[in-house]
Design an enzyme around this catalytic site. Structure first.
Site, PDB file in Angstrom:
ATOM      1  N   HIS A  93       0.818  -1.216   0.000  1.00  0.00           N
ATOM      2  CA  HIS A  93       0.000   0.000   0.000  1.00  0.00           C
ATOM      3  C   HIS A  93       0.853   1.268   0.000  1.00  0.00           C
ATOM      4  O   HIS A  93       0.326   2.360  -0.216  1.00  0.00           O
ATOM      5  CB  HIS A  93      -0.911   0.021   1.234  1.00  0.00           C
ATOM      6  CG  HIS A  93      -2.056  -0.935   1.148  1.00  0.00           C
ATOM      7  ND1 HIS A  93      -2.122  -2.094   1.880  1.00  0.00           N
ATOM      8  CD2 HIS A  93      -3.192  -0.908   0.405  1.00  0.00           C
ATOM      9  CE1 HIS A  93      -3.240  -2.737   1.593  1.00  0.00           C
ATOM     10  NE2 HIS A  93      -3.906  -2.041   0.706  1.00  0.00           N
TER      11      HIS A  93
ATOM     12  N   ARG B  80      -5.974   6.364   1.020  1.00  0.00           N
ATOM     13  CA  ARG B  80      -5.799   5.506   2.191  1.00  0.00           C
ATOM     14  C   ARG B  80      -4.524   5.863   2.954  1.00  0.00           C
ATOM     15  O   ARG B  80      -4.440   5.662   4.152  1.00  0.00           O
ATOM     16  CB  ARG B  80      -5.809   4.031   1.775  1.00  0.00           C
ATOM     17  CG  ARG B  80      -7.169   3.568   1.275  1.00  0.00           C
ATOM     18  CD  ARG B  80      -7.282   2.063   1.187  1.00  0.00           C
ATOM     19  NE  ARG B  80      -6.673   1.521  -0.011  1.00  0.00           N
ATOM     20  CZ  ARG B  80      -6.769   0.238  -0.373  1.00  0.00           C
ATOM     21  NH1 ARG B  80      -7.439  -0.633   0.385  1.00  0.00           N
ATOM     22  NH2 ARG B  80      -6.195  -0.189  -1.475  1.00  0.00           N
TER      23      ARG B  80
ATOM     24  N   ASP C 277     -14.012  -5.753  -4.248  1.00  0.00           N
ATOM     25  CA  ASP C 277     -13.280  -5.771  -2.983  1.00  0.00           C
ATOM     26  C   ASP C 277     -13.714  -4.543  -2.185  1.00  0.00           C
ATOM     27  O   ASP C 277     -13.422  -3.409  -2.565  1.00  0.00           O
ATOM     28  CB  ASP C 277     -11.779  -5.731  -3.255  1.00  0.00           C
ATOM     29  CG  ASP C 277     -10.944  -5.843  -1.991  1.00  0.00           C
ATOM     30  OD1 ASP C 277     -11.506  -5.744  -0.881  1.00  0.00           O
ATOM     31  OD2 ASP C 277      -9.720  -6.027  -2.104  1.00  0.00           O
TER      32      ASP C 277
ATOM     33  N   GLU D  78     -16.525  -9.079  -1.600  1.00  0.00           N
ATOM     34  CA  GLU D  78     -15.439  -9.447  -0.696  1.00  0.00           C
ATOM     35  C   GLU D  78     -15.266  -8.457   0.443  1.00  0.00           C
ATOM     36  O   GLU D  78     -15.288  -7.242   0.232  1.00  0.00           O
ATOM     37  CB  GLU D  78     -14.132  -9.530  -1.501  1.00  0.00           C
ATOM     38  CG  GLU D  78     -12.903  -9.834  -0.651  1.00  0.00           C
ATOM     39  CD  GLU D  78     -11.674 -10.095  -1.497  1.00  0.00           C
ATOM     40  OE1 GLU D  78     -10.583  -9.658  -1.099  1.00  0.00           O
ATOM     41  OE2 GLU D  78     -11.805 -10.731  -2.563  1.00  0.00           O
TER      42      GLU D  78
ATOM     43  N   GLU E 212      -9.305 -11.825   4.760  1.00  0.00           N
ATOM     44  CA  GLU E 212      -7.993 -11.215   4.534  1.00  0.00           C
ATOM     45  C   GLU E 212      -7.408 -10.652   5.831  1.00  0.00           C
ATOM     46  O   GLU E 212      -6.211 -10.746   6.066  1.00  0.00           O
ATOM     47  CB  GLU E 212      -8.142 -10.109   3.491  1.00  0.00           C
ATOM     48  CG  GLU E 212      -6.950  -9.218   3.303  1.00  0.00           C
ATOM     49  CD  GLU E 212      -7.223  -8.105   2.316  1.00  0.00           C
ATOM     50  OE1 GLU E 212      -6.523  -7.086   2.391  1.00  0.00           O
ATOM     51  OE2 GLU E 212      -8.112  -8.244   1.456  1.00  0.00           O
TER      52      GLU E 212
ATOM     53  N   ASP F   5      -4.433 -14.278   4.549  1.00  0.00           N
ATOM     54  CA  ASP F   5      -3.129 -13.868   4.026  1.00  0.00           C
ATOM     55  C   ASP F   5      -2.075 -14.602   4.838  1.00  0.00           C
ATOM     56  O   ASP F   5      -2.010 -14.451   6.059  1.00  0.00           O
ATOM     57  CB  ASP F   5      -2.955 -12.355   4.156  1.00  0.00           C
ATOM     58  CG  ASP F   5      -1.701 -11.855   3.460  1.00  0.00           C
ATOM     59  OD1 ASP F   5      -0.599 -12.324   3.832  1.00  0.00           O
ATOM     60  OD2 ASP F   5      -1.803 -11.002   2.566  1.00  0.00           O
TER      61      ASP F   5
ATOM     62  N   HIS G 187      -5.209 -14.529   0.244  1.00  0.00           N
ATOM     63  CA  HIS G 187      -5.028 -13.156  -0.199  1.00  0.00           C
ATOM     64  C   HIS G 187      -3.596 -12.971  -0.699  1.00  0.00           C
ATOM     65  O   HIS G 187      -2.636 -13.232   0.024  1.00  0.00           O
ATOM     66  CB  HIS G 187      -5.286 -12.206   0.973  1.00  0.00           C
ATOM     67  CG  HIS G 187      -4.921 -10.785   0.696  1.00  0.00           C
ATOM     68  ND1 HIS G 187      -3.814 -10.178   1.244  1.00  0.00           N
ATOM     69  CD2 HIS G 187      -5.508  -9.846  -0.084  1.00  0.00           C
ATOM     70  CE1 HIS G 187      -3.743  -8.926   0.825  1.00  0.00           C
ATOM     71  NE2 HIS G 187      -4.753  -8.699   0.015  1.00  0.00           N
TER      72      HIS G 187
ATOM     73  N   GLU H  13      -4.890 -15.595  -6.257  1.00  0.00           N
ATOM     74  CA  GLU H  13      -5.005 -14.166  -6.497  1.00  0.00           C
ATOM     75  C   GLU H  13      -3.655 -13.586  -6.904  1.00  0.00           C
ATOM     76  O   GLU H  13      -2.625 -13.934  -6.339  1.00  0.00           O
ATOM     77  CB  GLU H  13      -5.489 -13.441  -5.240  1.00  0.00           C
ATOM     78  CG  GLU H  13      -5.560 -11.922  -5.398  1.00  0.00           C
ATOM     79  CD  GLU H  13      -6.021 -11.181  -4.155  1.00  0.00           C
ATOM     80  OE1 GLU H  13      -6.484 -10.037  -4.293  1.00  0.00           O
ATOM     81  OE2 GLU H  13      -5.905 -11.742  -3.047  1.00  0.00           O
TER      82      GLU H  13
END
Length: 397
Positions: free
Chosen positions: A27, A53, A219, A245, A273, A296, A323, A343
């Site tokens: 991120h 974010r 998502d 999701e 996740e 994850d 994830h 994924e």
């Protein structure tokens, strides 16, 4: 009886990001990246935190790199999130359960790490740190035995992995050979009816671009309430949405139970996740909260815990599609029948090309070609740590 060399050192590093983004804390990207562009979040009810974010601190932790060195000099490593706080936990608390020990004692080591930290851990940052150590231990064990992790997990059940892509451009994902595209939901409940209409319009545009046979998913990143999620599911179902999701807070098991019950027939509800350990996933499974669980491996407790989570899901007839997490999940997915696809996170800023997910930290990280990938059979997880990046060990002992 194991005759492996004992563990000599455990080291925890953080990566000083130069602002260009990348790595395990994916991120932490620069301006203009799709992953930080007005995505619905639980913080979107505050207008000042709606556009980015990063504005509310999604990138504050950074990357954690764990190294475990055996007496013969062989080093296993792994990357996850957690940054400096997780490095402190690894060096000051968890290392004592590994140094001087046989690296094959993965179950005992995991148990001691988890229960020794239970009074301040159980989920989140502490389990991230445990996950990083566990993954590094599996990597070391594979290198010492000269086996890939998937061989130690029972061997592959298929020749190659098939992927869907997560990113803002499912139409590009289709061109690149993926079986589906999962889009970030851009507008949450705080943006009202107009936001809902925009979400559906985006889905409709992608359905028209991708055709009827391509999977499309939303998502929702914990951003919705039950009413909004239920409405979105029913409206999106008309446009062929495959699943919705992580619509609700990961603590709202009762909300997920109701959402699954109220979702349109044929619409899948998925989550997990941000869930951790067998106990968290037991809640999701026993309360029938979802159709697919999505742990994850770098956050849920590592490979050692993922084995238990997967077995519970398999017994319940629930799919487990981990994830992201690159090679750390690929080695597991290829060994499990209830993980029929995987994924892939599209980390290119425009989500329009396939690039390694954990670049630049991993050397030799494989990526799908035409939506498929054969898991490398090199020892451990089959990748190397890029020693040219700026690694910092804040709590050296």
């Amino acid at each position: 009886m194991s005759r492996l060399p004992k563990i000599k050192h455990v080291r925890a590093f953080v990566v000083k990001n130069d602002g260009s983004g990348g790595g395990a804390d994916y991120h932490d990207q620069g301006d203009g990246h799709w992953i930080d562009d007005h995505i619905a979040t639980p913080m979107a009810k505050y207008p000042e935190y709606r556009q980015s974010r990063r504005s509310f601190g999604i990138n504050v932790l950074g990357t954690l790199v764990v190294e475990i060195e055996a007496e013969n000099g062989v080093v296993g490593f792994a990357v996850t999130t957690g940054g400096e706080p997780a490095a402190y936990i690894v060096e000051k608390h968890l290392a004592r359960f590994l140094e001087g020990r046989d690296p094959s004692e993965v179950e005992k080591i995991w148990d001691q790490m988890y229960f020794s930290t239970q009074y301040y851990g159980r989920k989140g940052l502490v389990v991230n740190a445990i996950s990083g150590v566990d993954l590094a231990l599996w990597d070391l064990l594979g290198r010492l035995r000269q086996e890939p992790v998937f061989a130690m997990l029972g061997g592959p059940v298929r020749d190659e992995l098939t992927f869907y892509a997560t990113g803002a451009r499912p139409d590009k994902a289709k061109e690149l050979g993926f079986i589906g595209g999962k889009m970030p939901l851009h507008h949450g409940p705080a943006e009202g009816e107009e936001g809902l209409r925009k979400n559906l319009a985006e889905l409709e545009a992608m359905r028209n671009a991708c055709g009827d046979d391509f999977w499309l998913m939303f998502d929702c990143w914990m951003a919705l309430d039950l009413n909004y999620a239920t409405r979105l599911a029913h409206e999106a179902h008309k446009l062929g949405l495959k699943w919705i999701e992580e619509a609700l807070s990961p603590d709202d098991y009762w909300g997920y139970q109701a959402l699954k019950k109220n979702a349109p027939k044929g619409m899948l509800v998925t989550t997990g996740e941000h869930e951790a350990t067998r106990w968290g996933f037991r809640m999701l499974l026993e309360m029938e909260c979802c159709d697919i669980i999505q742990p994850d491996v770098g956050w849920c407790g590592g490979v050692t815990e993922l084995i238990k989570i997967s077995a519970m899901a398999d017994a319940k007839g629930v799919l487990m599609i981990p994830h992201g997490s690159s090679v750390y999940s690929y080695h597991f997915v290829v060994t499990r029948h209830n993980s029929p696809f995987a994924e892939f996170l599209m980390m290119a800023p425009g989500a329009d090309e396939v690039v390694p997910m954990f670049h630049p930290q991993l050397i030799g990280e494989p990526v799908p070609v035409n939506g498929k990938l054969k898991v490398p059979d090199a020892p451990g997880f089959g990748v190397e740590l890029n020693r040219d990046i700026a690694l910092h060990r804040p709590y050296a002992r």
